[in-house]
Design a protein around this motif. Structure first.
Motif, PDB file in Angstrom:
ATOM      1  N   HIS A  67       0.833  -1.202   0.000  1.00  0.00           N
ATOM      2  CA  HIS A  67       0.000   0.000   0.000  1.00  0.00           C
ATOM      3  C   HIS A  67       0.869   1.253   0.000  1.00  0.00           C
ATOM      4  N   HIS A  94      -4.358   1.473  10.593  1.00  0.00           N
ATOM      5  CA  HIS A  94      -3.147   2.061  11.142  1.00  0.00           C
ATOM      6  C   HIS A  94      -2.933   3.442  10.523  1.00  0.00           C
ATOM      7  N   HIS A  96       0.032   6.563   9.413  1.00  0.00           N
ATOM      8  CA  HIS A  96       1.408   6.695   8.948  1.00  0.00           C
ATOM      9  C   HIS A  96       2.089   7.851   9.666  1.00  0.00           C
ATOM     10  N   CYS A 107       4.433   2.569   9.296  1.00  0.00           N
ATOM     11  CA  CYS A 107       3.060   2.173   9.594  1.00  0.00           C
ATOM     12  C   CYS A 107       2.971   1.993  11.100  1.00  0.00           C
TER      13      CYS A 107
HETATM   14 ZN   LIG Z   1       0.857   1.543   6.252  1.00  0.00          ZN
END
Ligand SMILES: [Zn+2]
Ligand SMILES: [Zn+2]
Ligand SMILES: [Zn+2]
Length: 139
Positions: A67, A94, A96, A107
């Motif tokens: 991702h 989550h 960043h 992450c």
């Molecule tokens: Zn991430």
């Protein structure tokens, strides 16, 4: 860090062919805990042309394996997904974190999922980027 064998297995599980560029990209991403900027991925996989690299990233994003961790600034960062993600379906709870000192993007798992609702709008994704100084730079 994932071994080449486990990367191939992982790709097969998701019905993706284990091509050399996919294996190379995933082993690069699994080497580090933090996300990797696109320019660094390009640098490490110089032997492949840009179009192939771009397509590979998109195929892995589509496959629920990789991702985009951050798109702020002039770099896009990429990170490996957890096992929760599957084909066409990313499940990220989550955030960043971008360190303003070392510029690492990581992450970070948070205890409480972020829930946002806007009346009559359908939200598909909430992306939160937190900036600050990471624990390594703060010592
Ligand atoms: Zn991430
Ligand atoms: Zn994902
Ligand atoms: Zn830092």
């Amino acid at each position: 860090m994932m071994s080449e064998e486990s990367i191939k297995e992982y790709l097969r599980e998701r019905a993706l062919k284990a091509t050399p560029i996919r294996v190379g990209l995933l082993s690069l991403l699994s080497e580090r805990e933090s996300a990797i900027p696109y320019s660094e991925i390009q640098e490490n996989l110089k032997s492949f042309d840009r179009v192939t690299l771009y397509r590979t990233l998109n195929a892995l994003i589509d496959g629920g394996i990789v991702h985009k961790a951050s798109t702020s600034g002039d770099e896009t960062y990429y990170a490996l997904c957890s096992q929760n993600c599957s084909k066409h379906c990313h499940k990220h709870e989550h955030i960043h974190f971008k360190c303003t000192a070392c510029h690492e993007v990581s992450c970070m798992h948070i205890e409480q999922a972020i829930k946002i609702s806007i009346p009559n709008f359908q939200i598909e994704e909430v992306s939160v980027e937190v900036k600050g100084v990471c624990d390594k730079c703060c010592k």
